[in-house]
Structure formats: C-alpha cells, structure tokens
Design a protein around this motif. Structure first.
Motif, PDB file in Angstrom:
ATOM      1  N   LEU A 116       0.840  -1.205   0.000  1.00 41.85           N
ATOM      2  CA  LEU A 116       0.000   0.000   0.000  1.00 41.85           C
ATOM      3  C   LEU A 116       0.874   1.253   0.000  1.00 41.85           C
ATOM      4  N   ILE A 117       1.870   1.280   0.888  1.00 39.89           N
ATOM      5  CA  ILE A 117       2.739   2.464   0.977  1.00 39.89           C
ATOM      6  C   ILE A 117       3.530   2.629  -0.327  1.00 39.89           C
ATOM      7  N   VAL A 148       2.675   1.821  -3.417  1.00 40.70           N
ATOM      8  CA  VAL A 148       1.857   2.369  -4.499  1.00 40.70           C
ATOM      9  C   VAL A 148       1.454   3.811  -4.177  1.00 40.70           C
ATOM     10  N   MET A 149       1.241   4.112  -2.880  1.00 42.24           N
ATOM     11  CA  MET A 149       0.924   5.502  -2.511  1.00 42.24           C
ATOM     12  C   MET A 149       2.096   6.425  -2.854  1.00 42.24           C
ATOM     13  N   ARG A 150       3.327   5.962  -2.642  1.00 38.60           N
ATOM     14  CA  ARG A 150       4.487   6.777  -3.017  1.00 38.60           C
ATOM     15  C   ARG A 150       4.492   7.044  -4.516  1.00 38.60           C
ATOM     16  N   ARG A 151       4.205   6.015  -5.336  1.00 44.96           N
ATOM     17  CA  ARG A 151       4.241   6.223  -6.788  1.00 44.96           C
ATOM     18  C   ARG A 151       3.115   7.156  -7.230  1.00 44.96           C
ATOM     19  N   LEU A 152       1.955   7.081  -6.563  1.00 46.88           N
ATOM     20  CA  LEU A 152       0.876   8.024  -6.880  1.00 46.88           C
ATOM     21  C   LEU A 152       1.275   9.442  -6.480  1.00 46.88           C
ATOM     22  N   ALA A 153       1.886   9.586  -5.315  1.00 50.19           N
ATOM     23  CA  ALA A 153       2.321  10.917  -4.872  1.00 50.19           C
ATOM     24  C   ALA A 153       3.385  11.472  -5.825  1.00 50.19           C
ATOM     25  N   GLN A 196       5.222   3.162 -14.863  1.00 52.65           N
ATOM     26  CA  GLN A 196       4.141   2.682 -14.005  1.00 52.65           C
ATOM     27  C   GLN A 196       3.333   1.584 -14.706  1.00 52.65           C
ATOM     28  N   TRP A 228      -4.464  14.099  -4.573  1.00 56.48           N
ATOM     29  CA  TRP A 228      -3.472  13.891  -5.636  1.00 56.48           C
ATOM     30  C   TRP A 228      -4.087  14.053  -7.021  1.00 56.48           C
ATOM     31  N   ILE A 235      -4.149  12.651 -10.439  1.00 59.40           N
ATOM     32  CA  ILE A 235      -3.754  11.364 -11.018  1.00 59.40           C
ATOM     33  C   ILE A 235      -4.447  11.189 -12.366  1.00 59.40           C
ATOM     34  N   GLU A 293      -1.677   2.645 -11.747  1.00 64.24           N
ATOM     35  CA  GLU A 293      -1.456   2.661 -10.294  1.00 64.24           C
ATOM     36  C   GLU A 293      -2.784   2.682  -9.533  1.00 64.24           C
ATOM     37  N   LEU A 337      -3.438   0.362  -6.417  1.00 67.81           N
ATOM     38  CA  LEU A 337      -3.895   0.862  -5.112  1.00 67.81           C
ATOM     39  C   LEU A 337      -5.133   0.087  -4.655  1.00 67.81           C
ATOM     40  N   ALA A 388      -4.073  -3.295  -3.383  1.00 68.81           N
ATOM     41  CA  ALA A 388      -3.418  -3.228  -2.068  1.00 68.81           C
ATOM     42  C   ALA A 388      -4.464  -3.015  -0.964  1.00 68.81           C
ATOM     43  N   TYR A 430       0.364   7.967   6.373  1.00 65.95           N
ATOM     44  CA  TYR A 430       0.829   7.406   5.097  1.00 65.95           C
ATOM     45  C   TYR A 430       0.739   8.465   3.988  1.00 65.95           C
ATOM     46  N   THR A 481       4.211   9.761   2.318  1.00 71.29           N
ATOM     47  CA  THR A 481       4.507   9.480   0.906  1.00 71.29           C
ATOM     48  C   THR A 481       4.520  10.789   0.113  1.00 71.29           C
ATOM     49  N   GLY A 482       3.697  11.745   0.517  1.00 70.03           N
ATOM     50  CA  GLY A 482       3.731  13.056  -0.141  1.00 70.03           C
ATOM     51  C   GLY A 482       5.068  13.751   0.074  1.00 70.03           C
ATOM     52  N   ALA A 509       7.728  12.043  -2.108  1.00 75.82           N
ATOM     53  CA  ALA A 509       7.625  12.403  -3.526  1.00 75.82           C
ATOM     54  C   ALA A 509       8.092  13.839  -3.769  1.00 75.82           C
TER      55      ALA A 509
END
Lengths: 203, 203
Positions: A180-181, A183-188, B86, B110, B112, B118, B122, B125, B144, B148-149, B152
């Motif tokens: 989860l973390i 994929v959240m990083r890649r989305l961010a 991705q 975000w 997206i 992704e 998500l 996950a 989280y 993650t923000g 990034a």
C-alpha cells in the motif's frame, strides 16, 4: 457449506482452494462422506487472508504458511513475533557487505537487533542502487529517514500490546501495508511530477 | 575484455551473462573470432544495472527489457516516461473495483491520470488489507498520505528536467528506491517496537 459455496463466497476458484488445503494453508473441512466436506465462515475468513498474503504481498506458499503459523500461535511476545516475521520476509537474502547499511542505521539513530535479517535486506537495496549508478541525494535520504520514522511511529502508536488482536495486527500490518505504501508513493510522485513537469494547459 | 573478465568485474556468472545476451538485456560484444567476443566498460555498467533491476526490485526479464528500452530511448518527455514505467510495473494487475482507491486519492488530493495503472494497484493493495480483515486506523492512513507526499516532493525537488541523466534518474528512482523505502520502514518499525514493546533491561 460445500466447496462450491466456499468458492462463491471467497471468490477463490475451487482448484485453488484444494491446492491450499493440500498445502496446509487452510484447515480441512468436516468430512460428511468419503468425498464431501463441509466448510464454515472461518474458512471464508482464512481464504481471504491467504489470498491477501500470496497476492499483493507476493509471499510464496512456504512463507505464507510460516506467517499463518506465527499468527495462529498464542503469544504475548509481540516483539519476538515481529522479528520472526522479518526473518520470514528475508529468508532468501544473499550475503552482502553490510557497511553501508550500518552507516545508514547509525545516521537514522535506529535501535536495531544486530542479528536482524533486515540489515542484509537494507544492504541489498543500497547495493542495487549503487549497481545501477543511482545515488540518492542527501536531502532525499534525509526525507526517507524522517518519513519512514513517522510511519513507524504512527503505526506503533495505534498498537496496544493489550488489544486482543495485537499479534495479528503487527504481523499483517508489517506485510500488507508495505505494498500500500509503495503504491501511494508512486501516486504521490505522479502528483508531484504532474504539478512540476507537465506543460501548463494554457501556456 | 573477454567474458571471463566481464564475469570477474561485474560479479555476474558467465552463464547468467550469456542468458542476458540471449534475452537482449545486454548488447552483443564485438566478435573477434567465430567463438569469441570482446566486451567493454559499458557492458560492466549495463550488467550491474540489470542485476539491480532483477534483484531487489524483483522485475521479470520481460519487464527489465521494457525498463531498459525506456531508459535507452532519447526523450525530453519525462512525465510520459514515468507513466510508461508505471505501466511496466503494473502490467499484471487484475481487474478490481476501484471505488476505495478513488476515495483515497481524493482524500490525499493527488492529481492522477484516470488511466494510470497505479489506481488498480492501489485498489488491489486496499483489497488485500480488507481481505485480511485489517483496517488501517484513520490516523495511520493520514500519516501514510503525509509521509509518501513528503517523499515524492523531496524526490521531485532534486529532479531537474534539464539534468542530462534526468530520464534515467526518474525511471530508476521510481523502481529501485521502492525496496529501499520498504526495508527502511520495517527497520523504523523495529526501532519503534523496541522502544515501545521490549521489556526494560533493568525492570
């Protein structure tokens, strides 16, 4: 319920259910004849858990069996259980030179069991970046340390060793929140890249 | 250099090197006879990169080939390259119900691409956590999102689209820093658990 109903309720095909039964990931049903068995709600719950572990978390059947064994065993020693899970996750770790890993752990100020298999995993991750000729800028590494520290603090703050499902929570949180973390990083990153790199609409 | 020297300098066994040559992950050497080829420093660099991608990052040979293709192609469009990576990472994604994923993306605020693979990752996950009966506490999810923000933002802040190796940096950073962050989180958890859960030495 019969296996057809178990298939319908869990969404797992019956051939896969039979495979999990053979591999001991799922306890046998109650035999009602020589060819039929009855299953219950606990089987549905367990099947969903197995699917979660072998799915996004990507555990092998053998590792999944180990994780279930840790969860099923009554214990109050959560710290040892967390250590065992880290061994299961990292049991195929190659031998590596751990100097860079120890330097990063020292920099972060983390208290780590010197026998933890995560040290080898950290060394392998750092070596892969080095092999690829990729240097993590110092400011980015500083952010990785702060961000992973804040994640761990939040996770542990919500974890009481006295809650009845504490062991399950620690083990599954470690394994299942990882994807989860990630994929959240890649989305961010996608968000940050869109804000920074994409050409403006009305340039 | 001969293949034996390439093996020595890269640490990759010659049987593996030959496999990578057959799979097109490594360009052929210069033939000096019908049975011998010469390799150079670029082969050493490329071999280390391939080893990094198929090692801790866990990419298949086919995915590694795709990633190398993206890196090798001259482009100024980093945003599209990030999108392609991705897709490579998520190309085996199952169909899922994405409602929970969209809700989390909205909560995080975000931007997206609605076609991003992704989103499916998500959803998978989140479904795995749900299948396992694991609920991420609201305060943890908030952390989280923030963590993650911040990762990034730091990564993108150190990324100039004008640096000569920008494409390589974006692609490899996305893929190879993932395992690093994952293991750093587990180490930070170990630190937090040791400080919180372990019995005091002198109780």
């Amino acid at each position: 319920m019969r296996i057809s109903e178990l298939e319908r309720r869990s969404g797992v095909p019956s051939a896969t259910i039979k495979y999990y039964l053979r591999e001991g990931l799922l306890p046998p049903g109650e035999l009602t004849s020589t060819t039929q068995a009855q299953y219950d709600d606990d089987h549905v719950t367990r099947l969903r858990l197995v699917r979660a572990l072998v799915g996004p978390a990507g555990l092998s059947i053998a590792r999944t069996r180990e994780v279930l064994r840790i969860i099923d065993r009554p214990t109050d020693d959560l710290f040892s259980a967390l250590g065992e899970v880290q061994h299961v996750i990292n049991d195929e770790q190659e031998e590596t030179d751990d100097a860079a890993a120890h330097a990063l752990i020292d920099r972060a100020g983390w208290l780590i069991d010197p026998a933890s298999p995560e040290i080898g995993a950290l060394a392998a991750a750092l070596r892969a970046l080095d092999d690829a000729g990729f240097e993590v800028p110092d400011g980015v590494m500083k952010t990785y340390i702060a961000a992973t520290g804040s994640i761990a603090s939040a996770e542990l703050a919500h974890m009481s060793p006295h809650r009845p499902d504490a062991l399950r929570y620690v083990v599954l949180g470690t394994i299942l929140a990882g994807p989860l973390i990630a994929v959240m990083r890649r989305l961010a990153e996608q968000d940050a890249a869109l804000r920074r790199l994409a050409p403006p609409d009305d340039a």
